[in-house]
Design a protein around this motif. Structure first.
Motif, short mmCIF file in Angstrom:
data_model
loop_
_atom_site.label_atom_id
_atom_site.label_comp_id
_atom_site.label_asym_id
_atom_site.label_seq_id
_atom_site.Cartn_x
_atom_site.Cartn_y
_atom_site.Cartn_z
N LEU A 157 -2.77 4.13 6.58
CA LEU A 157 -2.23 4.59 5.30
C LEU A 157 -0.79 4.11 5.11
O LEU A 157 0.00 4.14 6.04
CB LEU A 157 -2.25 6.13 5.29
CG LEU A 157 -1.87 6.84 4.00
CD1 LEU A 157 -2.94 6.64 2.95
CD2 LEU A 157 -1.71 8.32 4.27
N THR A 158 -0.50 3.64 3.90
CA THR A 158 0.88 3.28 3.57
C THR A 158 1.35 4.23 2.46
O THR A 158 0.52 4.90 1.83
CB THR A 158 0.96 1.84 3.04
OG1 THR A 158 0.12 1.74 1.88
CG2 THR A 158 0.49 0.84 4.09
N GLU A 178 -1.65 5.52 -4.64
CA GLU A 178 -2.88 5.01 -5.25
C GLU A 178 -4.01 6.03 -5.13
O GLU A 178 -4.79 6.22 -6.07
CB GLU A 178 -3.34 3.72 -4.55
CG GLU A 178 -2.56 2.48 -4.92
CD GLU A 178 -2.92 1.27 -4.03
OE1 GLU A 178 -2.21 0.25 -4.15
OE2 GLU A 178 -3.88 1.36 -3.22
N MET A 179 -4.07 6.67 -3.97
CA MET A 179 -5.13 7.67 -3.76
C MET A 179 -4.97 8.83 -4.73
O MET A 179 -5.95 9.31 -5.30
CB MET A 179 -5.12 8.17 -2.31
CG MET A 179 -5.62 7.13 -1.32
SD MET A 179 -5.60 7.69 0.39
CE MET A 179 -7.09 8.70 0.45
N LYS A 183 -10.11 0.74 10.13
CA LYS A 183 -9.65 1.35 8.89
C LYS A 183 -8.15 1.11 8.80
O LYS A 183 -7.41 1.45 9.71
CB LYS A 183 -9.94 2.86 8.93
CG LYS A 183 -9.57 3.55 7.61
CD LYS A 183 -9.90 5.02 7.64
CE LYS A 183 -9.16 5.70 6.50
NZ LYS A 183 -10.01 6.62 5.75
N GLU A 196 -8.65 10.23 -5.30
CA GLU A 196 -9.33 10.18 -3.99
C GLU A 196 -8.67 11.20 -3.07
O GLU A 196 -7.50 11.02 -2.71
CB GLU A 196 -9.08 8.81 -3.35
CG GLU A 196 -10.16 7.79 -3.50
CD GLU A 196 -9.80 6.53 -2.72
OE1 GLU A 196 -9.94 6.54 -1.49
OE2 GLU A 196 -9.34 5.56 -3.35
N ASP A 223 -7.09 10.29 6.93
CA ASP A 223 -6.02 9.46 6.38
C ASP A 223 -4.70 9.67 7.11
O ASP A 223 -3.90 8.76 7.23
CB ASP A 223 -5.84 9.78 4.88
CG ASP A 223 -7.11 9.48 4.10
OD1 ASP A 223 -7.56 8.32 4.15
OD2 ASP A 223 -7.68 10.41 3.49
N THR A 252 2.42 3.37 -0.39
CA THR A 252 1.84 2.85 -1.64
C THR A 252 0.40 3.33 -1.82
O THR A 252 0.00 3.79 -2.88
CB THR A 252 1.86 1.30 -1.62
OG1 THR A 252 3.15 0.88 -1.21
CG2 THR A 252 1.54 0.73 -2.98
N ARG A 253 -0.34 3.23 -0.72
CA ARG A 253 -1.75 3.66 -0.73
C ARG A 253 -1.87 5.16 -1.03
O ARG A 253 -2.79 5.60 -1.73
CB ARG A 253 -2.38 3.31 0.62
CG ARG A 253 -3.80 3.77 0.80
CD ARG A 253 -4.84 2.78 0.28
NE ARG A 253 -6.18 3.37 0.34
CZ ARG A 253 -6.89 3.77 -0.71
NH1 ARG A 253 -6.42 3.62 -1.94
NH2 ARG A 253 -8.07 4.33 -0.55
N LEU A 254 -0.94 5.91 -0.50
CA LEU A 254 -0.89 7.36 -0.74
C LEU A 254 -0.82 7.64 -2.24
O LEU A 254 -1.55 8.49 -2.77
CB LEU A 254 0.34 7.91 -0.02
CG LEU A 254 0.43 9.38 0.36
CD1 LEU A 254 -0.72 9.77 1.27
CD2 LEU A 254 1.75 9.62 1.07
#
Ligand SMILES: Nc1nc(=O)c2c([nH]1)NC[C@@H]1CN(c3ccc(C(=O)N[C@@H](CCC(=O)O)C(=O)O)cc3)CN21
Ligand SMILES: CC(C)C(=O)C(=O)O
Ligand SMILES: [Mg+2]
Length: 291
Positions: free
Chosen positions: A9-10, A16-17, A6, A22, A44, A12-14
């Motif tokens: 977490l970045t 996006e979620m 998996k 999400e 996460d 940016t991803r944070l």
């Protein structure tokens, strides 16, 4: 059950979620097996919380844990979860003196424990200055508002926040202020759901709730959710297991078996070659065992 593979977490991803709705899953961990279990479960993010003061070290208050104590736990957690986003609390007293002190502490958690971010409680003017200083030094900061346990005495104890007009207004103002100061995410603790709901659409960064209703994510103290915490736990805690009871039962069974001569059984004992046993007996008969 997910294991490895998996991506970590970045920041940016944070974001996006949050945008995708999400839910972000965060759990505390303070040692190697706890962090390893969290990583295997695919959370996460892991928080090495100063709640360790109470749930691991048995102190009365979270304000009593030192930087060195929390660093030791953070390093163990990192070894257990090398591929998970790791946030470390900055202990009480380790950021209050100056921006320089706050930066030094934050940098220690990054360099010595491999933290991906640090978490700082509060949203007053001096706290905002520290957030800016740490972020400017290159360390992502997670904010923490609502019930801030390190300064709970000032709040009248461990009590929910945002329940009065004055307190709700302050929470909104501090939320906007810590966001402006540059936090990458925000923990809101022990605040009525409807007050948090008003704040959620107004903040760009993810809000991770604990006792704050369904926010962009949740965080819970590991020992609370696995049922190790003794005594009364806050209303927002759900015990997903009863490992405290399981632990006590296992130790009681062990005690019974030792006292009853049932442990150790055959399979828990070493057996040597017959010649070695004979040699030991011969040596004893020759007086070799007596000095
Ligand atoms: N094991 C553990 N889990 C936690 O979540 C946790 C800690 N420890 N220690 C630090 C803080 C304290 N926590 C708390 C504790 C109590 C309430 C609470 O609901 N208090 C009641 C009032 C209780 C009273 O007046 O004595 C409230 O209704 O506000 C909330 C958060 C959360 N944090
Ligand atoms: C409960 C979370 C947010 C925390 O700060 C801690 O565990 O110390
Ligand atoms: Mg904390």
């Amino acid at each position: 059950m997910p294991d490895v593979a998996k991506p970590k977490l970045t920041l940016t991803r944070l974001l996006e979620m949050k945008a995708a709705g999400e839910p972000i899953v965060m759990v505390t961990a303070y040692d190697f097996p706890g962090a390893r279990a969290a990583e295997r479960a695919g959370v996460d993010a892991i928080l090495v919380g100063d709640s360790a003061a109470q749930v691991v070290l048995g102190y009365e208050s979270t304000a009593q844990i030192s930087v060195d104590e929390l660093l030791t736990l953070a390093r163990a957690a990192r070894r257990g979860a090398p591929a998970t986003f790791l946030v470390c609390d900055l202990p009480f007293g380790s950021t209050e003196v100056s921006d320089a002190q706050a930066i030094e502490t934050a940098v220690r958690f990054v360099r010595e424990a491999g933290a991906d971010a640090v978490k700082l409680e509060g949203g007053g003017p001096e706290r905002l200055e520290r957030i800016r200083a740490i972020v400017a030094a290159g360390v992502p900061v997670v904010g923490h508002l609502g019930l801030t346990p390190q300064t709970a005495t000032m709040l009248g104890g461990y009590r929910a926040q945002g329940r009065t007009v004055e307190s709700a207004r302050r929470l909104v103002a501090e939320t906007m202020a810590v966001q402006d100061a540059g936090v990458c995410a925000l923990v809101i603790e022990a605040v009525p759901t409807d007050v948090v709901a008003k704040i959620l659409p107004r903040v760009a960064v993810p809000v991770i709730g604990i006792g704050a209703g369904p926010a962009d994510g949740q965080v819970l103290v590991l020992h609370d959710l696995i049922g190790i915490t003794e005594g009364r736990t806050p209303v927002f805690v759900k015990r997903f297991a009863e490992l405290g009871t399981a632990m006590a039962d296992a130790i009681a069974d062990y005690s019974d078996e030792v006292r009853g001569g049932r442990f150790p059984a055959d399979e828990h004992q070493y057996r040597s070659a017959p010649e070695a046993v004979a040699a030991a007996r011969a040596a004893i008969e020759e007086g070799g065992g007596v000095r």
